[in-house]
Design an enzyme around this catalytic site. Sequence first.
Site, PDB file in Angstrom:
ATOM      1  N   HIS A  69       0.843  -1.191   0.000  1.00 21.84           N
ATOM      2  CA  HIS A  69       0.000   0.000   0.000  1.00 21.84           C
ATOM      3  C   HIS A  69       0.879   1.243   0.000  1.00 21.84           C
ATOM      4  CE1 HIS A  69      -2.258   3.292   1.934  1.00 21.84           C
ATOM      5  NE2 HIS A  69      -3.287   2.788   1.304  1.00 21.84           N
ATOM      6  N   HIS A  70       1.890   1.266   0.869  1.00 22.24           N
ATOM      7  CA  HIS A  70       2.886   2.324   0.842  1.00 22.24           C
ATOM      8  C   HIS A  70       4.149   1.858   1.547  1.00 22.24           C
ATOM      9  CE1 HIS A  70       1.113   3.432   4.888  1.00 22.24           C
ATOM     10  NE2 HIS A  70       2.397   3.547   5.163  1.00 22.24           N
ATOM     11  N   GLN A 147       9.694   0.640   6.459  1.00 22.67           N
ATOM     12  CA  GLN A 147       8.363   0.186   6.870  1.00 22.67           C
ATOM     13  C   GLN A 147       7.514  -0.056   5.628  1.00 22.67           C
ATOM     14  OE1 GLN A 147       4.990   2.784   8.126  1.00 22.67           O
ATOM     15  NE2 GLN A 147       5.410   1.968  10.166  1.00 22.67           N
ATOM     16  N   HIS A 149       3.672  -1.231   4.383  1.00 23.64           N
ATOM     17  CA  HIS A 149       2.269  -1.513   4.700  1.00 23.64           C
ATOM     18  C   HIS A 149       1.737  -2.395   3.578  1.00 23.64           C
ATOM     19  CE1 HIS A 149      -2.101   0.261   4.989  1.00 23.64           C
ATOM     20  NE2 HIS A 149      -2.044  -1.028   5.287  1.00 23.64           N
ATOM     21  N   HIS A 220      -6.095   8.091   0.998  1.00 25.83           N
ATOM     22  CA  HIS A 220      -6.569   6.787   0.547  1.00 25.83           C
ATOM     23  C   HIS A 220      -7.646   6.969  -0.526  1.00 25.83           C
ATOM     24  CE1 HIS A 220      -4.986   4.832   4.523  1.00 25.83           C
ATOM     25  NE2 HIS A 220      -4.031   5.317   3.756  1.00 25.83           N
TER      26      HIS A 220
END
Length: 382
Positions: A69-70, A147, A149, A220
């Site tokens: 997602h990111h 990180q 997601h 989003h």
Amino acid sequence: MMLLSIILVFSSILLSFASEDASNTLAVLMPDVIANHVDDYLCTSVELDHDKPVYITAFNPSATSNDAHHILLYGCTEPGSEKKVWNCGEMSQASDSASNKYETGPTCASGSTIVYAWALDADKTELPKDVAFKIGATTPIKYLVLQVHYANIDKFKAGQTDRSGLILTTTPNPTPKRAGVFFAGTGGQIEPNSEEIFEAACQIEQNIEMHPFAFRVHAHKLGLVNSAYRVRGEKNEQEWREIGRRSPQLPQMFYPIHGNLTIKKGDYIAIACTMFNSRSHVVRVGPTGDDEMCNFYMMYWVNDDNLLDVPFCQSAGPPHYYFSENQDLNVDKIPSEAFRIPPPPNGPVPGQVMQHDHHTMTEQKKPFQRRQFRNRYTNGIK
């Protein structure tokens, strides 16, 4: 014997060249991880040289929106875990998260700063000439923490692992200008079947002169347009100058900021995210793909090593915070296009199919004008 000596010297030179070439890239990748559920957040860290600084001049994504997602790249003084991989998301305490496989911890244990962000199959980002992020050595950034997601786990169900991440272009040579990232975001919520604007504004209190050169937006599925402004001056003399404005449904890389723009002590940085909720329930800002986010990232450079001490700005968002909360902000000076989807390239081409197939992306059927929000500002209606 002479021939052997020549061969050994030549081999040493080749190895030296290979070592120099290798130092020009730094791979920060997930080490064959497995995400168990959609919306898992996983982190991994890379320890940097404590003696010699490294200068980042470009970010090359090695990822796809089919999986991620990111991606966020943090600079940390200490990582959130000593493990090779750990669960670092806000959902980490939930029983259906990756916490049943990986240890849970924060992204950074201390000294957290955002270095880079990626989403929606954004392309490579190259910094301007003579500009670089300084990391390692005497800087507060002793580790890079990646990180990711995860938005889709089909590959993991099929028995595959993941190596999403970033390939950084680096140099050991100092550059004249030092890069940093300023981040602004909000909390808040949007009522069903309604339009809303999420706002945040913070004053620069540090004695600094920043030169913004790139921006990135993030929201989003409900996001229409994110914008940011440098606010300078008082009352009727106040100026709102655009830093950047873009549809968050387009690829979310860092895009150039045009014009000779500076931000100094006393200036405000103000952001606004326009959203439309076509759903039948309230949508809140949160960490999952079904929640929302109002984020704006600004890359800037300075002429020395003194970056922002407080590189972030946050507000509670609607219905608790609007620009009208701050008496220093003259809302009559907000540009009318602040809440409008911009034309290409920062907005979609008419008929363009968007990443989230958002029905309002090809045209904004109810254009925002400042006068639509005048009652809220002048009467204090929240």
